[in-house]
Motif scaffolding. Structure first.
Motif, mmCIF file in Angstrom:
data_model
loop_
_atom_site.group_PDB
_atom_site.id
_atom_site.type_symbol
_atom_site.label_atom_id
_atom_site.label_comp_id
_atom_site.label_asym_id
_atom_site.label_seq_id
_atom_site.Cartn_x
_atom_site.Cartn_y
_atom_site.Cartn_z
ATOM 1 N N SER A 5 7.279 -4.940 0.255
ATOM 2 C CA SER A 5 6.135 -5.736 0.091
ATOM 3 C C SER A 5 4.898 -5.060 -0.028
ATOM 4 C CB SER A 5 6.107 -6.663 1.132
ATOM 5 O OG SER A 5 6.131 -6.126 2.438
ATOM 6 N N ALA A 6 3.804 -5.567 -0.172
ATOM 7 C CA ALA A 6 2.389 -4.974 0.011
ATOM 8 C C ALA A 6 2.068 -4.625 1.557
ATOM 9 C CB ALA A 6 1.292 -5.550 -0.449
ATOM 10 N N GLY A 7 2.767 -3.928 2.361
ATOM 11 C CA GLY A 7 2.822 -3.498 3.664
ATOM 12 C C GLY A 7 1.094 -3.247 4.094
ATOM 13 N N TRP A 8 0.426 -2.625 3.287
ATOM 14 C CA TRP A 8 -1.331 -2.371 3.743
ATOM 15 C C TRP A 8 -2.117 -3.546 3.901
ATOM 16 C CZ3 TRP A 8 0.753 -1.886 -1.072
ATOM 17 C CH2 TRP A 8 0.266 -2.495 -2.230
ATOM 18 N N ILE B 254 2.082 5.547 0.218
ATOM 19 C CA ILE B 254 1.942 4.185 0.649
ATOM 20 C C ILE B 254 0.470 3.655 0.792
ATOM 21 C CG2 ILE B 254 4.099 4.421 2.107
ATOM 22 C CD1 ILE B 254 2.336 5.611 4.296
ATOM 23 N N HIS B 255 -0.396 3.825 -0.069
ATOM 24 C CA HIS B 255 -1.612 3.063 -0.463
ATOM 25 C C HIS B 255 -2.702 3.360 0.980
ATOM 26 C CE1 HIS B 255 -4.206 -0.123 -1.690
ATOM 27 N NE2 HIS B 255 -3.548 -0.335 -2.838
ATOM 28 N N ASP C 91 -1.151 -1.536 -8.131
ATOM 29 C CA ASP C 91 -0.239 -1.940 -6.938
ATOM 30 C C ASP C 91 1.307 -2.008 -7.396
ATOM 31 O OD1 ASP C 91 -2.398 -1.882 -5.148
ATOM 32 O OD2 ASP C 91 -2.631 -3.876 -5.151
ATOM 33 N N HIS D 181 6.087 1.477 -1.755
ATOM 34 C CA HIS D 181 6.280 -0.038 -1.535
ATOM 35 C C HIS D 181 7.247 -0.625 -2.245
ATOM 36 C CE1 HIS D 181 3.163 0.038 1.741
ATOM 37 N NE2 HIS D 181 2.606 0.737 1.305
ATOM 38 N N ALA E 272 0.508 -9.853 3.227
ATOM 39 C CA ALA E 272 1.125 -9.195 2.227
ATOM 40 C C ALA E 272 1.939 -10.196 1.258
ATOM 41 C CB ALA E 272 2.268 -8.104 2.898
ATOM 42 N N SER F 184 2.395 1.466 -6.523
ATOM 43 C CA SER F 184 2.316 2.036 -5.069
ATOM 44 C C SER F 184 3.634 2.340 -4.697
ATOM 45 C CB SER F 184 1.697 1.043 -4.214
ATOM 46 O OG SER F 184 1.727 1.466 -2.669
#
Length: 269
Positions: A107-110, A143-144, A75, A103, A115, A100
């Motif tokens: 932030s880790a939007g997924w 985008i993961h 990530d 991002h 997140a 990723s």
């Protein structure tokens, strides 16, 4: 009955995410800094050489059979720079960080409302600092997205655009890819290879062997509850039981369910 030959070697590859402590449903994806120190120290004391994934595969291809562990971090959280890199340097270890790309700087939007559990992602400048510390930078997609349910053009963009951005910024080839959420199939693996990567990794939860392809390297997941001794045992034997096998058998059916869910606008990932 003739038994199949034993593999010439095995390779434990470890899949870390955040170097932090968190509660809630994502707690198993975060290993605190002190625990990571314990893991790396125990592996080194057990005689393992700790390297990134591409380096580990290159050594195996060159005929090196010494005990190796491939360290990977998925990530691209900022805590990898602030806590992960110092732990690696202390242990004399190397690793692969899978970024990723879309991002970075955010932030880790997924993860949706979770997140914030792991804090911010690395910025591009921080990613350069990670690379300068001797960490291999791998591609974790744009985008993961789970790649195996995407239509062709979006699949190519997720893989190719992300690799191009990394190479333009880092100014060196990006060799390794990690499938977001671990999902892949023949079509996805073909695009990953066509884009220029020479290896890729999944989840898998078992040891990698000489019989397996470089584009589906399985990994083991260290947990925050694992002691150093627990992790040494995991690297020696892999995960026990039927879980790794059942996950592989179930993947095609689960892929169909996720593809239908994507069309309907549901979120199963």
């Amino acid at each position: 009955m003739t038994l199949p030959p034993a593999p010439a070697w095995t390779l434990p590859a470890l899949m870390y995410h955040s170097v932090s402590a968190t509660a809630g449903p994502l707690r198993d994806l975060a290993v605190p800094p002190r625990r990571l120190d314990e893991h790396l120290s125990a592996l080194t004391d057990a005689g393992y050489r700790l390297v990134g994934l591409s380096e580990a595969l290159d050594l195996r291809d060159a005929g090196v059979t010494d005990p190796l562990v491939a360290l990977t971090f998925d990530d691209g959280y900022r805590d990898f720079l602030t806590a992960g890199v110092p732990a690696l340097e202390k242990a004399g270890a190397r690793a692969t960080l899978y970024a990723s790309v879309g991002h970075l700087g955010g932030s880790a939007g997924w993860l949706g409302r979770r997140a914030s559990d792991f804090g911010p992602m690395l910025t591009w400048d921080e990613l350069s600092a990670v690379a300068a510390a001797g960490v291999e930078i791998g591609n974790h997609g744009l985008i993961h997205h789970p790649l195996d349910v995407l239509p062709g053009r979006q699949l190519r963009d997720e893989i190719v655009v992300a690799r191009d951005r990394l190479e333009q910024h880092l100014r060196h080839p990006v060799r390794s890819f990690a499938y977001p959420h671990g999902y892949h199939g023949r079509r996805v693996r073909g695009v990953v290879a066509w884009a220029g990567h020479d290896n890729a990794t999944e989840v898998g939860r078992r040891l990698h062997t000489a019989f397996e392809p470089r584009f589906a390297v399985p990994r083991l997941q260290p947990l925050p509850s694992h002691s150093g001794a627990d992790l040494v045992a995991l690297c020696a034997a892999g995960e026990s039981g039927l879980v790794p096998r059942l996950k592989r058998v179930a993947q095609p059916g689960w892929r169909i369910a996720r593809r239908l869910a994507r069309i309907a606008g549901w979120n199963l990932t």
